[in-house]
Design an enzyme around this catalytic site. Structure first.
Site, mmCIF file in Angstrom:
data_model
loop_
_atom_site.group_PDB
_atom_site.id
_atom_site.type_symbol
_atom_site.label_atom_id
_atom_site.label_comp_id
_atom_site.label_asym_id
_atom_site.label_seq_id
_atom_site.Cartn_x
_atom_site.Cartn_y
_atom_site.Cartn_z
ATOM 1 N N GLY A 59 36.265 51.618 79.047
ATOM 2 C CA GLY A 59 36.229 51.188 80.398
ATOM 3 C C GLY A 59 37.409 51.913 80.948
ATOM 4 C CB CYS A 86 37.813 53.573 74.334
ATOM 5 S SG CYS A 86 39.139 54.505 75.242
ATOM 6 C CE1 TYR A 87 40.427 47.329 79.396
ATOM 7 C CE2 TYR A 87 38.361 46.228 78.693
ATOM 8 C CZ TYR A 87 39.397 45.999 79.246
ATOM 9 O OH TYR A 87 39.892 44.873 79.907
ATOM 10 C CG HIS A 175 34.513 57.529 74.109
ATOM 11 N ND1 HIS A 175 34.005 56.530 74.522
ATOM 12 C CD2 HIS A 175 35.772 57.661 74.730
ATOM 13 C CE1 HIS A 175 34.823 55.936 75.491
ATOM 14 N NE2 HIS A 175 35.988 56.885 75.582
ATOM 15 C CD GLU A 177 30.668 56.363 73.051
ATOM 16 O OE1 GLU A 177 31.387 56.136 74.196
ATOM 17 O OE2 GLU A 177 31.212 56.295 72.015
ATOM 18 C CG ASP A 234 9.232 57.161 84.613
ATOM 19 O OD1 ASP A 234 9.215 57.672 83.643
ATOM 20 O OD2 ASP A 234 10.159 57.115 85.599
ATOM 21 C CE LYS A 377 11.320 60.579 83.352
ATOM 22 N NZ LYS A 377 10.989 60.007 84.438
#
Length: 558
Positions: A59, A86-87, A175, A177, A234, A377
């Protein structure tokens, strides 16, 4: 709804990467949900959800800022495995009695950590090994909080990763990710499987099975459902999934508002009625929508009018569906749910008004079936493939609900729509022929409200289009005068797209496109028609673009 007892609870502290954390977890076939940071103070909710693990996201705040999002310190005592990123790591340290302070040197970008302990999060890593990671922080810990030990360091961060000595609590200051941390997937999988004990059971096949059962329970043995089918990914996947559950008790309504791409209506009818045997009602409403758009140039006003007209047409068609219709199927996706609430909590989750064309009436008489509301998605596409939908639909680029109306800049007329429709079709045909369609997230043509003659505006102001993080690189597929539009604006002669198609073909088949920049100029401007008049085309990715700012056209590197 999938139970968190099988998955990971992600608390969102405002990071731009929070959704990416969820996607990385799901790519490991483990279910994950994102909830606002305020849930970190709701121990009752966490105990009830009983997730296999918890991830605290990064964040933009500092933990010592006034009003910075926090969590209940008792979160660390629940016995649930926890990873702070991180945060999130700084918050864990702060809650555990550690001292977080501004770093003398901010770390942003690639950094190298030195692994101190090749176990736990770093199982499979060697002690002393240097690992490239992506950092983004201005605060640091000089030493771990009481009860924790340091398991990785960087040149600027004495505690780049830490773990509790007896509890399953971990933190990383970088990070894992993002793609810029090449071995981040290994770190996350160590947390998921070795520390949390998750199993890889979040798959498209299992999701389909679970949703079919849930839809049948909701609809009961006799109630019917309707679905507003657009032909996009979708609504198509949602419709086929509900059809798999209810069979002939689903009626799909396709509104042809006259703003579609070339042959789009025929593709929908062929796929859903002929090949899949679904009950499909097609409403011809082009004249009604064009009348509503008469003389309107503002794009937001176009959206508003199209939205209102769509709801009126759809509801009128729905009234003619026989039987006990109790449900409306929508292709709501997980990002629509996430982005409808603030990271710090606030009002209950609501779907964004722009999710579907015009939004829903507050007095909707149907209950909603939203079978895709847990999916991103890419997961929707995978479910569509598992259901047997053709790749032409499953792999289709995003297309706005208001259709070509918002890609015609200025007034919308049948003639201008047809020019854009033909240009768009040629562009997409050629990027498919060049093998580029699946490499591009979104590609489309826009009809610009300009005529031939010198355009003295700065080149970056001539196009239109957007992408996350900035303007699209403009790619104009012909000569220096806006693709040969005539001063009279005369309609194209039959077969008049040949020279423009050749220009597009030449651009996409050029060896320059794949190897090095080059230049070309149209061999002749004589006989160039207005078939693609004023049409600019926009890819959202690629290594080169076509610069027409100085006459002719030059392929340039991005």
């Amino acid at each position: 709804m999938t139970s968190l007892r099988r998955g990971i609870l992600i608390l969102d502290y405002g990071s731009q990467f929070t959704q990416l954390i969820a996607r990385r977890v799901r790519e490991a076939h483990v279910y994950s949900e994102i909830h606002p940071a305020a849930r970190g103070c709701d121990l009752g909710f966490i105990r009830s959800a009983s997730p296999r693990g918890i991830i605290l996201s990064g964040g933009p705040n500092s933990v010592f800022d006034v009003g910075a999002p926090s969590a209940d310190p008792a979160l660390l005592e629940l016995g649930i495995p926890l990873l702070g990123i991180c945060y999130g790591m700084q918050l864990v340290a702060h809650l555990a009695g550690g001292k977080v302070q501004p770093s003398p040197e901010r770390e942003y970008g690639r950094a190298e950590i030195e692994v101190r302990r090749g176990a736990g999060l770093f199982a499979g890593f060697e002690p002393g090994e240097a690992v490239t990671v992506w950092a983004s922080h201005g605060d640091r810990l000089d030493q771990p909080p009481p009860g924790f030990e340091t398991i990785a360091v960087t040149a600027n961060a004495p505690v780049a990763a830490m773990q509790h000595q007896s509890r399953p609590i971990h933190g990383v200051l970088f990070h894992p990710e993002v793609a810029h941390t090449p071995r981040g997937g290994e770190i996350l999988e160590n947390f998921l499987f070795s520390i949390c004990g998750c199993t890889s059971d979040w798959t498209a096949g299992q999701f389909i099975t679970d949703q079919i059962e849930a839809i049948r329970r909701s609809a009961g043995p006799s109630q019917r459902a309707i679905c507003g089918l657009s032909g996009g990914v979708d609504s198509a996947v949602a419709a086929v999934l509900v059809h798999r559950a209810l069979g002939g008790r689903l009626t799909c309504i396709f509104v042809d508002h006259g703003l579609l791409r070339l042959h789009e209506r025929e593709q929908v009818e062929r796929t859903f009625r002929t090949h899949l045997g679904m009950d499909l009602v097609v409403v011809e409403a082009a004249d009604r929508f064009l009348n509503q758009l008469g003389g309107v140039e503002d794009p937001e006003e176009k959206r508003r009018r199209i939205g209102h007209a769509f709801i009126d047409v759809f509801e009128d068609a729905a009234r003619h569906v026989t039987g006990d219709v109790g449900f409306l199927v929508q292709g709501t996706l997980y990002p629509d749910v996430i982005e409808s609430t603030s990271p710090r909590g606030g009002p209950s989750v609501t779907i964004k008004t722009h999710h579907n064309v015009g939004g829903l009436r507050p007095n909707l008489r149907f209950k909603l079936i939203e079978p895709l509301r847990e999916l991103f998605k890419d997961e929707v596409r995978q479910v569509g493939r598992e259901l047997g939908l053709p790749e032409a639909i499953v792999g289709r680029h995003p297309f706005p609900g208001p259709g070509l109306a918002i890609r015609v800049l200025g007034a919308v007329t049948p003639e201008r729509l047809e020019v854009l429709r033909q240009a768009d079709a040629i562009y997409l045909e050629e990027i498919r022929a060049a093998g580029l369609y699946d490499e591009i997230w979104q590609a489309f043509a826009v009809l610009l409200p300009v005529r031939s003659g010198p355009d003295r505006r700065p080149h970056h102001q001539r196009g239109a289009g957007r992408e996350p993080g900035g303007l699209r690189r403009q790619l104009e597929a012909a000569g220096h005068d806006r693709m040969g539009v005539t001063d009279s604006g005369a309609p194209a002669a039959e077969g008049g797209c040949v020279s423009e198609r050749a220009a597009v073909q030449r651009f996409f088949s050029s060896s320059s496109l794949m190897n090095s920049p080059g230049s070309w100029s149209p061999a002749s401007r004589s006989g160039t028609s207005a078939s693609l008049a004023n049409c600019a085309i926009f890819p959202s990715t690629g290594r080169y673009w076509l610069d027409t700012s100085r006459g002719g056209a030059t392929i340039r590197k991005k």
